[in-house]
Design an enzyme around this catalytic site. Sequence first.
Site, PDB file in Angstrom:
ATOM      1  N   ASP A   1       0.884  -1.155   0.000  1.00 29.92           N
ATOM      2  CA  ASP A   1       0.000   0.000   0.000  1.00 29.92           C
ATOM      3  C   ASP A   1       0.930   1.215   0.000  1.00 29.92           C
ATOM      4  O   ASP A   1       2.076   1.110   0.410  1.00 29.92           O
ATOM      5  CB  ASP A   1      -0.857  -0.066   1.275  1.00 29.92           C
ATOM      6  CG  ASP A   1      -1.423   1.270   1.661  1.00 29.92           C
ATOM      7  OD1 ASP A   1      -2.123   1.857   0.833  1.00 29.92           O
ATOM      8  OD2 ASP A   1      -1.177   1.715   2.799  1.00 29.92           O
TER       9      ASP A   1
ATOM     10  N   THR B   1       0.164   5.027   0.968  1.00 29.33           N
ATOM     11  CA  THR B   1       0.093   6.015   2.041  1.00 29.33           C
ATOM     12  C   THR B   1       0.213   5.372   3.422  1.00 29.33           C
ATOM     13  O   THR B   1      -0.499   4.425   3.734  1.00 29.33           O
ATOM     14  CB  THR B   1      -1.210   6.826   1.930  1.00 29.33           C
ATOM     15  OG1 THR B   1      -1.307   7.289   0.589  1.00 29.33           O
ATOM     16  CG2 THR B   1      -1.227   7.995   2.891  1.00 29.33           C
TER      17      THR B   1
ATOM     18  N   ASP C   1      -1.530  -0.793   5.972  1.00 30.49           N
ATOM     19  CA  ASP C   1      -1.779  -0.245   7.311  1.00 30.49           C
ATOM     20  C   ASP C   1      -3.255   0.071   7.564  1.00 30.49           C
ATOM     21  O   ASP C   1      -3.683   0.123   8.695  1.00 30.49           O
ATOM     22  CB  ASP C   1      -0.987   1.061   7.492  1.00 30.49           C
ATOM     23  CG  ASP C   1      -1.553   2.166   6.628  1.00 30.49           C
ATOM     24  OD1 ASP C   1      -1.535   2.021   5.400  1.00 30.49           O
ATOM     25  OD2 ASP C   1      -2.056   3.150   7.181  1.00 30.49           O
TER      26      ASP C   1
END
Length: 316
Positions: free
Chosen positions: A10, A12, A205
């Site tokens: 991922d 960001t 996250d």
Amino acid sequence: MAKVDLLVFDKTSTLTVGKPEVVAVWPLVPGFSEADVLHLAASADRRSSHPLAQSVVAFAARHQLVLSEPTDFEVLQGRGVRAIVDGTTVLVGNAKLLTEYGVEPPRSIGEYEGITIFVAAGGKPVGVLDLADTVQPGAKDAIARLKASGIHKVVMLTGDNRRVAQRVANDLGVDEVEADLLPEQKVEAVTRLQAHGYRLAMVGDGINDAPALVKADVGIAMGARGTQAALEAADIALMTDDLSKIATARALARRSYRTIQENLFAGVGVVHVLGINAALLGWIGPIQAAILHLGPDILVFLNSVKLLRIRVEGAI
Ligand SMILES: [Mg+2]
């Protein structure tokens, strides 16, 4: 983890820090240095609790600027701040703020990818600050190390736009980018890559990463900054959010896997096959066979105990 050949990240808060930081300061008027622009912006912003204002102040602090105390300070929701710094009215914010105070916003300079903050003093624009989400320290090295350990391809998935995503990917040595993804499209991307025969680990996250973390062969969550959903969905959690630990986990996994293979080969394979054959041929009696039967267990234990002593880069 030992057999993974593709890594999906991922963007960001996983590969990037997740909050905008000042990446460039552009003075617009002769006689104004970068430090002058930053001094005005940070002094005006220092009483603001807005995350962007705090990024500006933090950047000034990193450059050891001594700030002035703003007077007549005012936060203008969604636009920026207005304050009097050293006797001059300073505006720090977006184009809307400048227009509202009758200041013509300067035309954009350079390549804007992130957030632009304008700085005006005494009724005219004096500078521009560029803010962007920056990559995590160590992310590039971690990816290089993982590739050296036999990962064929590194893919980045993001809901962000392609231009920003591509810049991050280029900085880090990511091979492929899938941008503008909706949360459910992350799972689709993982499924598609698996259909190509890849064994993949996904690192994320956010809540929206959770389904993809479950779908991946190995799910890895950012432990400290990760959301509860991501942590619960993952197989591995990085307690310090240090991406180099993924390479460490990979090295440990490969070493463990090799030990398992050795144990199966030496323990079950060689000793049992030899022992059974020796017993069948009458070379050994029941007592010797019983002793030989315990042999592999001891071998397997001894070989596995070696794992306690090996040194893997980055592991404690
Ligand atoms: Mg994220």
